[in-house]
Write a protein that holds these residues in place. Structure first.
Motif, short mmCIF file in Angstrom:
data_model
loop_
_atom_site.label_atom_id
_atom_site.label_comp_id
_atom_site.label_asym_id
_atom_site.label_seq_id
_atom_site.Cartn_x
_atom_site.Cartn_y
_atom_site.Cartn_z
N ARG A 254 -33.60 -7.88 -13.40
CA ARG A 254 -34.05 -9.06 -14.14
C ARG A 254 -33.01 -9.48 -15.16
NH1 ARG A 254 -39.77 -9.86 -17.50
NH2 ARG A 254 -39.16 -11.84 -18.50
N SER A 255 -32.51 -8.52 -15.92
CA SER A 255 -31.55 -8.87 -16.97
C SER A 255 -30.22 -9.33 -16.38
CB SER A 255 -31.34 -7.68 -17.91
OG SER A 255 -30.82 -6.57 -17.20
N PHE A 256 -29.89 -8.85 -15.17
CA PHE A 256 -28.63 -9.22 -14.54
C PHE A 256 -28.71 -10.62 -13.93
CE2 PHE A 256 -25.74 -9.16 -10.79
CZ PHE A 256 -24.54 -9.05 -11.48
N PHE A 257 -29.82 -10.92 -13.24
CA PHE A 257 -29.92 -12.18 -12.50
C PHE A 257 -30.58 -13.29 -13.30
CE2 PHE A 257 -29.37 -9.29 -8.84
CZ PHE A 257 -28.44 -10.00 -8.11
N ASN A 258 -31.62 -12.98 -14.08
CA ASN A 258 -32.33 -14.02 -14.82
C ASN A 258 -31.58 -14.43 -16.07
OD1 ASN A 258 -34.24 -13.54 -12.87
ND2 ASN A 258 -35.93 -13.14 -14.29
N VAL A 259 -31.87 -15.62 -16.56
CA VAL A 259 -31.27 -16.13 -17.80
C VAL A 259 -32.40 -16.43 -18.78
CG1 VAL A 259 -29.84 -17.93 -18.84
CG2 VAL A 259 -29.32 -17.10 -16.52
N GLY A 260 -32.34 -15.83 -19.95
CA GLY A 260 -33.40 -15.98 -20.94
C GLY A 260 -34.20 -14.70 -21.03
#
Length: 796
Positions: A694-700
């Motif tokens: 999540r932290s690698f692919f998502n933004v925010g």
């Protein structure tokens, strides 16, 4: 101890080697923005200058070379996005995501997008310039697939890369057309309310058009059953969970020279689309000796949907016209034939094979009538003893959208843009236009048909009281439009347009909130400049919500409110309807409205029906009318023996909203700030796995100002959590000022690249949240002197 030291040292070496290997692997997955690459079939060298935000400025000696280069650079930043979008229409998501998307694949196969795409491709003029440039663009994509680095998503899903074709281009158009449509979410629900509760319950739902609301004015030139969750909602949830963008709404306005400080047209546009990572648009500036466009491209589409040059600009919003109809089909006793014009006709059966990851292939058959595919059994919310078919403008008419976009992107003026528009049959779009000569225009583009007064297109129809299969279409000249109107501006905010043909066109138009605010700001001011327009494009004030508060507050019994509840109510009564992140009133207002809707409608509709109701556009339209209507049949709670009135619902919902905020944030209303409950996260399909992915692919996520149905339209759904996670909003904000066109400005929600190893993956995200803009560079000297890198594509 020595042994432990040796083991520790060995582990450190292994970790170091793995880290180096990972770094090398990651480096090899990055897009190549600098250096030299060879492409087959180029006739000359193409130079690509990447600016500081990763926007490619593509210089070629001819259009074919430039479009081949565009396909190559588009693919290296967005191949995964292209892959997902082309799969939707053909029912290909389960091959990537497994059984979780099987019902979604069945639904899209039933819609007939893939069949329509095949038919469209078979009818294309393969020697036309539109097709030849499309093939060059696809060839660029396919050369990247063959020779470029494979995006990490393909490794993680185990998916093999494969070539793109014209069929894929058409399937992307088909998905776009579906995502604009609202009938799937609305007509079955309204039919169920009519059949189960009666016509009296429809009267207050504001499903008909109110001619007293803010309508877009025309101006023409004078010249010669069910407790089950509905499948459409579950399809929407699936697409949202994969963060595949859904088209939602939009704003645009074009200000004529008479109302601007510098006497030149100013154009503004912000299409509202579901947020995803990567964001939906890919920016590219393409330049040849006889062609130049700074454009915004959908994944896998060669021609820009939004674009400008030094002479003209165009953009779009969603028209929201009704282009889908459902029919009850009468069948014979054996169930193998249906009646059409007093004749019994055999159903057509179309069979498909759906590939499913980690499972056996699934065989799937669809029955079709002359009106369209049978959707009952596929869409759970329209289950009925009779089969129900679906007629859709997109699949029932010749598709020339690719030719329309080509003609628009090569147009040199207003007349040529207008000539292209009748080719857009679906989805319905508002095309906005401005140019350096001072012209401004708006056209509602769609194939519109006549609807007799005896037919209500919002309900499932019967053969003997319905629209015919072969429709009587209006000429394009009778579509809503305004060209150089005397009030010197045009705008669209997905609201109802006024009529040219003596009828109000059926549709799923949004409430007048944004339209009213846009007109309120545009009308009195005659010295607009780029700065003032950028401020307006990020405006967060509602012209409607304060009046809703006033109407609701009239029904409250203030004698039963404690001092803090009275204080909060007093703040709401003095609220301007604005949505900065520090606002305490914004959260109380929306929680109040949610519980107001819940306590009004859920008792009659049930929990699943109420969820479907919240997704329908008309649920936004009815808030203001219901707040002002003390006599609605909906006020009574059918689950109780007492007869409730509006005041009972208003009181109960206010107290519940207050207590829910108190439970979440404490007793002090000043702590209930909007930014704590209104947040934006740009999700990636693989980021949904959570954790490090999540932290690698998502933004925010980011706290963010704005709200739904203000100009800075950051949409969210209502639910019991009381948190308003933003799902859609401006997919770009663009301002083109023809007094200084080379310094026109825009922004993307995250970044230009969809590759998480690119430095352009999220470099605009905080600027976007803060309402900032960046330049759309067009001056060659400036582009070359400030570029981040230069990629040279040479003939092989």
């Amino acid at each position: 101890m020595k042994l432990l030291r040796k083991i520790g040292l060995a582990l450190m070496v292994v970790v170091g080697i793995l880290a180096i290997a990972a770094a090398i692997f990651a480096h090899n997955l990055k897009p190549v923005y600098d250096g030299n690459e060879l492409l087959t079939d180029l006739t000359g060298e193409v130079t690509v200058h990447y600016d500081t935000y990763g926007i490619p400025h593509i210089y070629g000696s001819n259009k074919k070379d430039a479009f081949r280069a565009l396909g190559y650079v588009h693919a290296q930043d967005r191949l995964w996005q292209m892959e997902l979008l082309r799969r939707i229409g053909r029912g290909g998501l389960s091959e990537v995501f497994g059984e979780a998307t099987l019902e979604t694949d069945k639904f899209f196969l039933a819609l007939g997008i893939d069949e329509a795409s095949a038919k469209t491709v078979s009818e294309l003029d393969m020697d036309s310039e539109a097709v030849l440039l499309s093939l060059a663009y696809l060839d660029g994509i396919n050369q990247f697939i063959a020779e470029g680095p494979t995006p990490i998503e393909f490794y993680l899903t185990g998916l093999d890369k494969s070539e793109f074709t014209l069929h894929d281009v058409q399937n992307v158009f088909g998905y776009m057309a579906f995502s604009f449509a609202q009938a799937h979410k609305t007509d079955p629900l309204l039919t169920r309310i009519k059949d189960s509760l009666g016509l009296e319950y429809l009267k207050d739902l504001d499903v008909s058009i109110d001619p007293k609301s803010t309508l877009i004015k025309n101006h023409k030139r004078i010249k010669g059953n069910s407790s089950q969750e509905d499948l459409v909602s579950s399809i929407t949830k699936t697409l949202e969970s994969l963060h595949i963008p859904l088209f939602e709404g939009s704003n645009s306005w074009v200000i004529g020279p008479e109302k601007t400080k510098n006497g030149k047209v100013i154009f503004a546009n912000d299409p509202h689309i579901g947020f995803a990572q990567p964001s939906v648009w890919y920016e590219a500036h393409v330049i040849t000796p006889n062609y130049e466009k700074y454009g915004y491209h959908l994944a896998g589409i060669p021609f820009p949907v939004l674009a400008h040059d030094r002479n003209l600009t165009y953009g779009m919003t969603m028209f929201e016209n009704d282009d889908t109809d459902f029919y009850y089909e009468e069948t014979n006793s054996e169930g193998d034939k249906y009646k059409s014009e007093n004749e019994w006709i055999s159903f057509e059966t179309v069979s498909h094979t759906i590939k499913v990851k980690d499972a056996e292939d699934v065989e799937f058959a669809i029955q079709k009538t002359v009106r369209g595919p049978i959707m009952s059994g596929i869409m759970n919310e329209i289950k009925h003893e009779k089969p129900i078919s679906m007629w859709w403008t997109y699949t029932q008419n010749k598709n020339e959208v690719i030719q329309a976009l080509f003609k628009m992107s090569t147009a040199e003026g207003l007349a040529e843009v207008e000539e292209a528009l009748p080719k857009i049959h679906a989805p319905g779009l508002n095309i906005m236009y401005g140019d350096a000569k001072g012209n401004i225009a708006w056209w509602a583009t769609a194939k519109l048909h006549k609807v007799p007064d005896s037919v209500n297109t919002k309900f499932i129809q019967t053969e003997h009281q319905s629209l015919p299969v072969n429709r009587e279409y209006l000429p394009f000249s009778e579509n809503p439009q305004a060209i150089n109107p005397p009030w010197n501006y045009v705008y669209s905010a997905n609201n109802q347009p006024d009529s040219i043909a003596g009828m109000l066109y059926p549709g799923y138009y949004l409430s007048e909130n944004r339209a009213k605010r846009i007109v309120q700001l545009l009308e009195p001011k005659n010295d607009w400049d780029k700065s003032a327009v950028s401020e307006m494009l990020t405006d967060v004030t509602s012209s409607i919500n304060p009046s809703i508060v006033k109407n609701l507050a009239k029904s409250l019994d203030i004698k039963v409110l404690d001092s803090l509840q009275l204080e909060a109510l007093d703040r709401l009564n003095n609220w301007k309807g604005d949505y900065p992140t520090k606002s305490a009133e914004a959260g109380l207002y929306h929680r109040w409205i949610y519980f107001f809707l819940k306590y009004t409608f859920e008792d009659e509709l049930g929990s699943e029906g109420f969820g479907q109701f919240l997704k329908a556009h008309f649920s936004k339209r009815i808030i203001a009318p219901m707040a002002a209507n003390p006599n609605s049949v909906w006020w009574d709670d059918v689950a109780t023996e007492t007869h409730e009135k509006q005041a009972d619902i208003v009181q109960k919902s206010y107290l519940k909203a207050f207590s829910s905020l108190e439970d979440d944030f404490g007793r002090n209303p000043s702590d209930w700030t909007w930014g704590k409950i209104h947040t934006l996260e740009h999700g990636h399909p693989i980021g949904q796995a959570g954790g490090l992915l999540r932290s690698f692919f998502n933004v925010g996520p980011f706290p963010i100002h704005g709200s739904r149905e203000v100009i800075n339209n950051l949409g969210f759904g209502y639910n019991d959590s009381g948190y308003f996670e933003v799902g859609s909003g401006p997919s770009t904000r663009r301002i083109i000022d023809f007094s200084d066109v080379e310094n026109s400005i825009s922004i993307l929600p995250t970044g230009q690249s969809g590759n998480p190893f690119s430095k352009y993956y999220q470099d605009q995200a905080e600027m976007y949240v803060n309402g900032e803009f960046r330049k759309m560079m067009m001056n060659k000297e400036e582009i070359l002197s400030t570029s981040d890198s230069k990629l040279v594509l040479s003939p092989r």
